[in-house]
Design a protein around this motif. Sequence first.
Motif, PDB file in Angstrom:
ATOM      1  N   ALA A 192       1.273  -0.993  -0.050  1.00 18.25           N
ATOM      2  CA  ALA A 192       0.087  -0.323  -0.202  1.00 18.25           C
ATOM      3  C   ALA A 192       0.422   1.490  -0.125  1.00 18.25           C
ATOM      4  O   ALA A 192       1.288   1.505   0.906  1.00 18.25           O
ATOM      5  CB  ALA A 192      -1.015  -0.232   1.504  1.00 18.25           C
ATOM      6  N   LEU A 193       0.276   2.079  -1.239  1.00 20.70           N
ATOM      7  CA  LEU A 193       1.625   3.282  -0.912  1.00 20.70           C
ATOM      8  C   LEU A 193       0.935   4.498  -1.049  1.00 20.70           C
ATOM      9  O   LEU A 193      -0.585   4.494  -1.211  1.00 20.70           O
ATOM     10  CB  LEU A 193       2.783   3.277  -2.087  1.00 20.70           C
ATOM     11  N   PRO A 194       1.301   5.592  -0.705  1.00 21.17           N
ATOM     12  CA  PRO A 194       0.752   7.048  -1.058  1.00 21.17           C
ATOM     13  C   PRO A 194       0.293   7.577  -2.543  1.00 21.17           C
ATOM     14  O   PRO A 194       1.265   6.992  -3.775  1.00 21.17           O
ATOM     15  CB  PRO A 194       1.573   8.348  -0.339  1.00 21.17           C
ATOM     16  N   MET A 195      -1.156   7.973  -2.864  1.00 20.61           N
ATOM     17  CA  MET A 195      -1.804   8.698  -3.739  1.00 20.61           C
ATOM     18  C   MET A 195      -1.499  10.006  -3.779  1.00 20.61           C
ATOM     19  O   MET A 195      -1.846   9.970  -3.165  1.00 20.61           O
ATOM     20  CB  MET A 195      -3.453   7.504  -4.256  1.00 20.61           C
ATOM     21  N   PRO A 196      -1.490  10.243  -4.584  1.00 18.16           N
ATOM     22  CA  PRO A 196      -0.915  11.750  -4.721  1.00 18.16           C
ATOM     23  C   PRO A 196      -2.676  11.731  -5.335  1.00 18.16           C
ATOM     24  O   PRO A 196      -3.222  11.091  -6.924  1.00 18.16           O
ATOM     25  CB  PRO A 196      -0.272  12.330  -5.828  1.00 18.16           C
ATOM     26  N   PRO A 197      -3.396  13.151  -5.468  1.00 20.42           N
ATOM     27  CA  PRO A 197      -4.374  13.304  -6.406  1.00 20.42           C
ATOM     28  C   PRO A 197      -4.741  13.324  -7.812  1.00 20.42           C
ATOM     29  O   PRO A 197      -4.072  13.236  -8.578  1.00 20.42           O
ATOM     30  CB  PRO A 197      -5.160  14.977  -6.110  1.00 20.42           C
ATOM     31  N   ASP A 198      -5.385  12.414  -8.071  1.00 21.70           N
ATOM     32  CA  ASP A 198      -6.198  12.608  -9.813  1.00 21.70           C
ATOM     33  C   ASP A 198      -7.474  12.554  -9.545  1.00 21.70           C
ATOM     34  O   ASP A 198      -8.215  12.086  -9.967  1.00 21.70           O
ATOM     35  CB  ASP A 198      -5.804  10.851  -9.672  1.00 21.70           C
ATOM     36  N   PRO A 199      -8.094  13.872 -10.107  1.00 20.95           N
ATOM     37  CA  PRO A 199      -9.074  13.860 -11.003  1.00 20.95           C
ATOM     38  C   PRO A 199      -9.772  13.106 -11.479  1.00 20.95           C
ATOM     39  O   PRO A 199     -11.138  13.363 -11.387  1.00 20.95           O
ATOM     40  CB  PRO A 199      -9.340  15.617 -11.713  1.00 20.95           C
ATOM     41  N   GLU A 200      -9.373  13.083 -12.669  1.00 22.11           N
ATOM     42  CA  GLU A 200     -10.094  11.503 -13.344  1.00 22.11           C
ATOM     43  C   GLU A 200     -10.130  10.253 -12.716  1.00 22.11           C
ATOM     44  O   GLU A 200     -11.209  10.209 -12.453  1.00 22.11           O
ATOM     45  CB  GLU A 200      -9.157  10.978 -14.315  1.00 22.11           C
ATOM     46  N   PHE A 201      -9.656   9.909 -11.879  1.00 21.16           N
ATOM     47  CA  PHE A 201      -9.608   8.582 -11.491  1.00 21.16           C
ATOM     48  C   PHE A 201     -10.714   8.891 -10.103  1.00 21.16           C
ATOM     49  O   PHE A 201     -11.834   8.119 -10.058  1.00 21.16           O
ATOM     50  CB  PHE A 201      -8.230   7.683  -9.876  1.00 21.16           C
ATOM     51  N   GLU A 202     -10.563   9.872  -9.831  1.00 20.30           N
ATOM     52  CA  GLU A 202     -11.084  10.243  -8.227  1.00 20.30           C
ATOM     53  C   GLU A 202     -13.179  10.495  -9.062  1.00 20.30           C
ATOM     54  O   GLU A 202     -14.198  10.204  -8.573  1.00 20.30           O
ATOM     55  CB  GLU A 202     -10.968  11.878  -7.496  1.00 20.30           C
TER      56      GLU A 202
END
Length: 318
Positions: A230-240
């Motif tokens: 499990a790794l940090p995930m930066p914001p991704d508007p498309e995925f969100e």
Amino acid sequence: MQIPAPQAKKVPRILLVTAGIDRHARELIRAFGDRGAEIRVVELAAIGFDTGAPHGLAIPGFPDALPDAVCLRTMDAGSFEQVTRRLGVLHALSRVGVIVSNDAKAVENCVDKSTTSFLLARAGVPSPRSYAVETRAEAARLIAREARPMVLKPLFGAQGKGLKLIAAEADLPAESETAGGVYYLQHFAGVATNGRFADIRILVSDGRVVAAMRRESAGWITNIKQGAEALPMPPDPEFEALAIAATQAVGGDFCGVDLLRDEAGRAQVIEVNSMPAWTGLKRASGKDIAGIRATDLLARIAATGRSAAAAAEPLAAS
């Protein structure tokens, strides 16, 4: 002038439904308690139908009233008849005015992966093409026609268990060896980078993204329970945006959505989970997931402005 005495603040009553008191359940008990809620814990199997009761249900810990909300953590395993009855209990709780999160319809839409795929496609949410058939001959025909790797998944499954990568007809199990005699096949969309596979888990609560993580593994199965990191995930508007749309498509209000980018770079929704675990997600994001869950559900109760007991109509006298 007589000043009315202030009314006592109503304590929200939460029924935590869980198949066991695991780490997640303990976190939820603490989170609801810290926010001033009264909480009772019960297995769904322990809630009965009783048509002689005021609201038609027998709920341990609530002999004379109803909870204001049900927080569904996990469902007990059981026979087809037992699971059907338990889902019926969740449906009944919604019908008598109790907030149920997630409700029975959302659970049904997510537990059955073929229904999830159908609803995602109907909503225009990009997802790998999927099939669900009941004979090996039909599954073999699809494998030959598609001429590409596909993933065979249990129709009812979780945590990466029972997955099999199908490259040719010879990889297909016999009908007697499938989970329930169903072949649920999904185009394999995984891509290895530097020998590692990855996907994204996004947690949606109350219509917004509250946490995300990147899952990496040396193998193509990227579930945390199967050893993925499990790794940090930066914001991704498309995925969100896709995660929110997928949650809406299944009718959920608290869902874990799995996504990835295929070999063409297109974002795809792989699965939607209506009873998501969050150990890896909590570690990767640093978010208090149980606290978010409790805060959002209590806000829903407050928004109704009335208790379930006041909202529900008792069964008509026979």
